[in-house]
Design an enzyme around this catalytic site. Structure first.
Site, PDB file in Angstrom:
ATOM      1  N   LYS A  83       0.815  -1.227   0.000  1.00  3.79           N
ATOM      2  CA  LYS A  83       0.000   0.000   0.000  1.00  3.79           C
ATOM      3  C   LYS A  83       0.844   1.271   0.000  1.00  3.79           C
ATOM      4  O   LYS A  83       0.517   2.243  -0.684  1.00  3.79           O
ATOM      5  CB  LYS A  83      -0.949   0.008   1.207  1.00  3.79           C
ATOM      6  CG  LYS A  83      -2.032  -1.063   1.122  1.00  3.79           C
ATOM      7  CD  LYS A  83      -2.996  -0.991   2.303  1.00  3.79           C
ATOM      8  CE  LYS A  83      -4.066  -2.051   2.189  1.00  3.79           C
ATOM      9  NZ  LYS A  83      -5.081  -1.988   3.254  1.00  3.79           N
ATOM     10  N   ASP A 126     -10.219   2.143   1.908  1.00  2.00           N
ATOM     11  CA  ASP A 126     -10.346   1.675   3.301  1.00  2.00           C
ATOM     12  C   ASP A 126     -10.991   2.785   4.132  1.00  2.00           C
ATOM     13  O   ASP A 126     -11.881   2.524   4.956  1.00  2.00           O
ATOM     14  CB  ASP A 126      -8.976   1.333   3.895  1.00  2.00           C
ATOM     15  CG  ASP A 126      -8.425  -0.001   3.397  1.00  2.00           C
ATOM     16  OD1 ASP A 126      -9.232  -0.868   3.025  1.00  2.00           O
ATOM     17  OD2 ASP A 126      -7.192  -0.152   3.379  1.00  2.00           O
TER      18      ASP A 126
HETATM   19  N1  LIG Z   1     -12.375  -5.175   7.832  1.00  2.00           N
HETATM   20  C1  LIG Z   1     -11.521  -4.699   6.952  1.00  2.00           C
HETATM   21  O1  LIG Z   1     -11.853  -4.362   5.807  1.00  2.00           O
HETATM   22  C2  LIG Z   1     -10.081  -4.524   7.351  1.00  2.00           C
HETATM   23  C3  LIG Z   1      -9.228  -3.707   6.583  1.00  2.00           C
HETATM   24  C4  LIG Z   1      -7.906  -3.548   6.998  1.00  2.00           C
HETATM   25  C5  LIG Z   1      -7.460  -4.209   8.139  1.00  2.00           C
HETATM   26  N2  LIG Z   1      -8.324  -4.997   8.841  1.00  2.00           N
HETATM   27  C6  LIG Z   1      -7.897  -5.662  10.056  1.00  2.00           C
HETATM   28  O2  LIG Z   1      -7.476  -4.670  10.972  1.00  2.00           O
HETATM   29  C7  LIG Z   1      -6.439  -5.176  11.810  1.00  2.00           C
HETATM   30  C8  LIG Z   1      -5.255  -4.215  11.783  1.00  2.00           C
HETATM   31  O3  LIG Z   1      -4.714  -4.172  10.471  1.00  2.00           O
HETATM   32  P1  LIG Z   1      -3.488  -3.223  10.094  1.00  2.00           P
HETATM   33  O4  LIG Z   1      -3.273  -3.378   8.641  1.00  2.00           O
HETATM   34  O5  LIG Z   1      -3.669  -1.865  10.640  1.00  2.00           O
HETATM   35  O6  LIG Z   1      -2.288  -3.916  10.885  1.00  2.00           O
HETATM   36  P2  LIG Z   1      -0.929  -3.255  11.360  1.00  2.00           P
HETATM   37  O7  LIG Z   1      -0.504  -2.159  10.427  1.00  2.00           O
HETATM   38  O8  LIG Z   1      -0.003  -4.385  11.611  1.00  2.00           O
HETATM   39  O9  LIG Z   1      -1.296  -2.552  12.764  1.00  2.00           O
HETATM   40  C9  LIG Z   1      -1.717  -3.313  13.854  1.00  2.00           C
HETATM   41  C10 LIG Z   1      -2.089  -2.391  15.014  1.00  2.00           C
HETATM   42  O10 LIG Z   1      -2.592  -3.196  16.071  1.00  2.00           O
HETATM   43  C11 LIG Z   1      -1.785  -3.011  17.241  1.00  2.00           C
HETATM   44  N3  LIG Z   1      -1.634  -4.313  17.916  1.00  2.00           N
HETATM   45  C12 LIG Z   1      -1.173  -5.458  17.377  1.00  2.00           C
HETATM   46  N4  LIG Z   1      -1.214  -6.440  18.290  1.00  2.00           N
HETATM   47  C13 LIG Z   1      -1.682  -5.889  19.442  1.00  2.00           C
HETATM   48  C14 LIG Z   1      -1.940  -6.401  20.740  1.00  2.00           C
HETATM   49  N5  LIG Z   1      -1.728  -7.698  21.025  1.00  2.00           N
HETATM   50  N6  LIG Z   1      -2.435  -5.559  21.663  1.00  2.00           N
HETATM   51  C15 LIG Z   1      -2.660  -4.256  21.361  1.00  2.00           C
HETATM   52  N7  LIG Z   1      -2.421  -3.714  20.151  1.00  2.00           N
HETATM   53  C16 LIG Z   1      -1.955  -4.528  19.198  1.00  2.00           C
HETATM   54  C17 LIG Z   1      -0.467  -2.482  16.732  1.00  2.00           C
HETATM   55  O11 LIG Z   1       0.154  -1.750  17.774  1.00  2.00           O
HETATM   56  P3  LIG Z   1       1.718  -1.330  17.713  1.00  2.00           P
HETATM   57  O12 LIG Z   1       1.761  -0.082  16.879  1.00  2.00           O
HETATM   58  O13 LIG Z   1       2.071  -1.122  19.120  1.00  2.00           O
HETATM   59  O14 LIG Z   1       2.441  -2.488  17.058  1.00  2.00           O
HETATM   60  C18 LIG Z   1      -0.924  -1.606  15.572  1.00  2.00           C
HETATM   61  O15 LIG Z   1      -1.405  -0.387  16.031  1.00  2.00           O
HETATM   62  C19 LIG Z   1      -6.132  -6.588  11.278  1.00  2.00           C
HETATM   63  O16 LIG Z   1      -6.841  -7.520  12.046  1.00  2.00           O
HETATM   64  C20 LIG Z   1      -6.681  -6.554   9.863  1.00  2.00           C
HETATM   65  O17 LIG Z   1      -7.068  -7.845   9.403  1.00  2.00           O
HETATM   66  C21 LIG Z   1      -9.616  -5.158   8.459  1.00  2.00           C
END
Ligand SMILES: NC(=O)c1ccc[n+]([C@@H]2O[C@H](COP(=O)([O-])OP(=O)(O)OC[C@H]3O[C@@H](n4cnc5c(N)ncnc54)[C@H](OP(=O)(O)O)[C@@H]3O)[C@@H](O)[C@H]2O)c1
Length: 278
Positions: free
Chosen positions: A75, A111
């Site tokens: 992205k 998104d």
């Molecule tokens: N429904 C949809 O269309 C859609 C679209 C996009 C993403 N998603 C979902 O959204 C979620 C996040 O995606 P992303 O792309 O943003 O991932 P990402 O860039 O890896 O970011 C993950 C975020 O979650 C935090 N995190 C991870 N593990 C954690 C834990 N155990 N406790 C507390 N905070 C935690 C991280 O904190 P740190 O900064 O401290 O590492 C970071 O802020 C995923 O589950 C993904 O599948 C869904």
């Protein structure tokens, strides 16, 4: 779920690039939408290693692909490579959808728009709302930007590591602040933008006792569709929006950008659900 129409020499191709991409729900969602609207289009997934996004964009031009979805890990690279970006994609530095505008490519971020559309579809407005977003990765930033554009009054960004939380707040420091879990209690809208709750990462990102009625609790995790957070929210009397909402509406916004046709959102939701329980 609708089936793909017969493929011919006239069929337009849309695709997703990512790594991994084999388990993407996007082919099912978009092919169901093409079939339901009678469009002679087909959607496929191309596993594309990190660092290869520029070659995929060249291929889009060479092969005349009608549209491209972009997922992890491409992205940010696509946002850097494309000359033409929507204002939202430029602010976020992230593109999840590439569409044609005449003879040039434009990078969009559906998104952000899809998240807000998912809430609107369930009758929930964002204008004037106080929001708590837990998580500040790529998805959390998109959610914050989408809600800023939709008129949120105040956004508390609650993140495990302070640095990424501050980056999201920088999208608009006048309306965003780094928050604490206790801010959740005063929020009209609460969003989980962490992977906590997904299959293999059980748990709930919101401490007990902070949710109540008069709140909308929105999940981004869609596998499983019904997470511990959504169960806790319902028990507290809150309204809920599951993770398939954003998934479907970001795809719907992409479909509209590529084809100019109004997306069949209910068909897309049904296709996404079928894959989710497969
Ligand atoms: N429904 C949809 O269309 C859609 C679209 C996009 C993403 N998603 C979902 O959204 C979620 C996040 O995606 P992303 O792309 O943003 O991932 P990402 O860039 O890896 O970011 C993950 C975020 O979650 C935090 N995190 C991870 N593990 C954690 C834990 N155990 N406790 C507390 N905070 C935690 C991280 O904190 P740190 O900064 O401290 O590492 C970071 O802020 C995923 O589950 C993904 O599948 C869904």
């Amino acid at each position: 779920m609708g089936s793909v129409l017969p493929v011919s020499g006239h069929t337009r191709v849309a695709a997703v690039i990512g790594d991994p991409v084999a388990h993407s729900r996007s082919p099912a969602v978009h092919n169901a939408a093409f079939a339901a609207t009678g469009l002679d289009w087909v959607y496929v997934a191309f596993a594309t290693e990190g660092g290869q996004a520029d070659r995929a964009l060249e291929a889009m031009v060479t092969l005349g692909l009608g549209g491209l979805s972009v997922t992890m890990p491409h992205k940010e690279q696509v946002a850097t490579s494309l000359e033409n970006l929507s204002p939202l994609a430029r602010r976020l530095g992230a593109v999840n959808c590439v569409a044609w505008d005449g003879d040039h490519l434009v990078g969009h971020n559906t998104d952000a728009t899809g998240f807000v559309a998912a809430l609107a579809h369930e009758g929930h407005g964002v204008d004037g709302a106080t929001v708590a977003v837990v998580g500040a990765g790529g998805a959390g930033r998109a959610v914050v930007a989408g809600m800023l554009d939709a008129g949120a009054a105040r956004i508390h960004v609650i993140n495990r590591s302070p640095g990424r939380g501050a980056d999201a707040v920088a999208l608009d420091p006048s309306r965003c602040a780094v928050g604490e879990p206790s801010d959740i209690a005063a929020a009209d809208i609460v969003v989980n933008a962490t992977p906590v709750g997904m299959t293999g990462r059980p748990g709930c990102p919101v401490p007990l006792g902070l949710l109540h009625d008069n709140q909308v609790v929105v999940e981004l995790v869609y596998d499983p569709v019904d997470t511990e957070l959504l169960v806790m929210a319902r028990e507290a009397g809150a309204s809920t929006v599951d993770g398939l909402g954003m998934l479907v509406h970001q795809a719907a916004d992409a479909f509209r950008l590529w084809t100019g046709v109004e997306p069949p959102v209910d068909v897309m939701r049904s296709a996404a659900s079928s894959v989710a329980i497969a």
